[in-house]
Enzyme design. Structure first.
Site, mmCIF file in Angstrom:
data_model
loop_
_atom_site.group_PDB
_atom_site.id
_atom_site.type_symbol
_atom_site.label_atom_id
_atom_site.label_comp_id
_atom_site.label_asym_id
_atom_site.label_seq_id
_atom_site.Cartn_x
_atom_site.Cartn_y
_atom_site.Cartn_z
ATOM 1 N N GLY A 44 -1.849 2.172 -15.228
ATOM 2 C CA GLY A 44 -3.098 2.835 -15.581
ATOM 3 C C GLY A 44 -4.234 2.158 -14.850
ATOM 4 O O GLY A 44 -4.333 0.929 -14.830
ATOM 5 N N GLY A 46 -7.365 1.813 -15.476
ATOM 6 C CA GLY A 46 -8.195 0.945 -16.294
ATOM 7 C C GLY A 46 -7.516 -0.369 -16.615
ATOM 8 O O GLY A 46 -8.096 -1.451 -16.456
ATOM 9 N N THR A 199 -13.164 2.009 0.562
ATOM 10 C CA THR A 199 -12.037 1.258 1.101
ATOM 11 C C THR A 199 -11.299 2.101 2.136
ATOM 12 O O THR A 199 -11.187 3.314 1.997
ATOM 13 C CB THR A 199 -11.069 0.827 -0.009
ATOM 14 N N ILE A 228 0.113 0.664 -5.354
ATOM 15 C CA ILE A 228 -0.406 1.314 -6.558
ATOM 16 C C ILE A 228 -1.581 0.561 -7.163
ATOM 17 O O ILE A 228 -2.610 1.148 -7.510
ATOM 18 C CB ILE A 228 0.713 1.474 -7.607
ATOM 19 N N GLY A 231 -5.934 -0.920 -4.941
ATOM 20 C CA GLY A 231 -7.301 -0.429 -5.067
ATOM 21 C C GLY A 231 -7.958 -0.889 -6.355
ATOM 22 O O GLY A 231 -9.159 -1.193 -6.385
ATOM 23 N N ASP A 232 -7.174 -0.962 -7.426
ATOM 24 C CA ASP A 232 -7.709 -1.425 -8.699
ATOM 25 C C ASP A 232 -8.088 -2.903 -8.620
ATOM 26 O O ASP A 232 -9.127 -3.316 -9.149
ATOM 27 C CB ASP A 232 -6.693 -1.200 -9.814
ATOM 28 N N ALA A 262 -2.496 -8.087 -3.436
ATOM 29 C CA ALA A 262 -1.905 -7.140 -4.387
ATOM 30 C C ALA A 262 -0.824 -6.276 -3.749
ATOM 31 O O ALA A 262 0.213 -6.020 -4.368
ATOM 32 C CB ALA A 262 -2.996 -6.264 -4.994
#
Length: 282
Positions: A44, A46, A199, A228, A231-232, A262
């Site tokens: 997720g 968030g 990005t 996955i 970017g978070d 990451a």
């Protein structure tokens, strides 16, 4: 800004169970591919951003919702283990959100998200302090994001993903928006935004103020295992970098380094060091 005197980053957003099939390549429409490997892990946007912020900064706060089920308890345990305060994560009768993901040997992916409890995130009983920074995304209801932006008196950042039309009120309210290059093209409203970080994958990132590029940082080479959560991780790192007083270029470069770290890990919530380590690395 001295990070020891600031509140932990608050993240409003989605919490999902990621069910991942890894294969040599992504299937085309109507095609079946064999010899895949199945795994499950916390995810997720968030939750990924909150976990990254906690690992980079020592703590974070999560606002969201999970189902009152085994998956929900598993997701909360993962966030707590990362150092995230989950007191404002609601438990719903609706099942925990789930993302079905196919990843190829190059780390590229296809994702279908089933929102579940993420569609029932509410701000009842949630308080915002003027001196805290809130980071949100669009895997929860747009109405909740707009409500949070109205209620929060302080710095509000939005990772505008998945891409969708944004009300002018929200764009004007955001102190910072973060998108990838595809989302930047799909959301023309961003041309009116005060500050937008974009990005470009291996080509790094750039910052635009009132539509004009004001900073850019090159990407770092990395062996790609899974894109996955990259970017978070970038989002959390860039917001924290700006909060800690880094220059635009320094914050972009440090966030690029975090993203490169990451993508080299299989987890959507990768193990990361403290942010200052990535600053000195670049």
């Amino acid at each position: 800004m001295n990070p020891s005197t600031t509140k932990p980053l608050t993240v409003l957003g989605s919490i999902n169970l990621d069910i991942i099939a890894t294969a040599g390549r992504l299937p085309t429409a109507g095609e079946t591919i064999g010899d895949g490997t199945l795994s499950r892990q916390p995810g997720g946007k968030g939750a990924n951003q909150a976990a990254a912020a906690a690992r980079l900064d020592g703590a974070a706060r999560m606002i969201g919702a999970v189902g009152n089920d085994d998956a929900g308890r598993e997701m909360l345990d993962a966030l707590t283990s990362a150092g995230v305060d989950v007191a404002d994560v609601a438990r719903r009768s609706t099942p925990t959100g789930t993302a079905l993901i196919v990843v190829d040997s190059e780390g590229e992916n296809q994702i279908v998200v089933c929102p579940g409890a993420n569609a029932e995130v509410a701000l009842d009983g949630v308080a915002f302090a003027e001196d805290e920074i809130v980071l949100s995304q669009l895997e929860v209801g747009l109405d909740i994001v707009v409500e949070a932006a109205r209620r929060h008196p302080g710095y509000f950042a939005l990772n505008a993903a998945p891409a969708q039309p944004l009300p002018a009120e929200l764009v004007q309210r955001c102190d910072l928006l973060i998108v990838n290059e595809t989302e930047y093209e799909l959301i023309p409203e961003l041309s009116e935004a005060r500050l937008v970080a974009v990005t470009y994958g291996k080509d790094g990132s750039a910052l635009f103020r009132d539509g004009k590029e004001v900073a850019r940082a090159a990407g770092l080479s990395a062996k790609v295992v899974n894109t996955i959560g990259a970017g978070d991780a970038f989002c959390a790192a860039f917001v924290l970098g700006l909060r800690n007083g880094l220059s635009d270029e320094q914050a972009l470069a440090a966030a690029n380094a975090v993203g490169a770290d990451a993508v080299g890990q299989a987890s959507s919530q990768p193990e990361l060091g403290r942010l200052e380590g990535y600053v000195t690395a670049v």
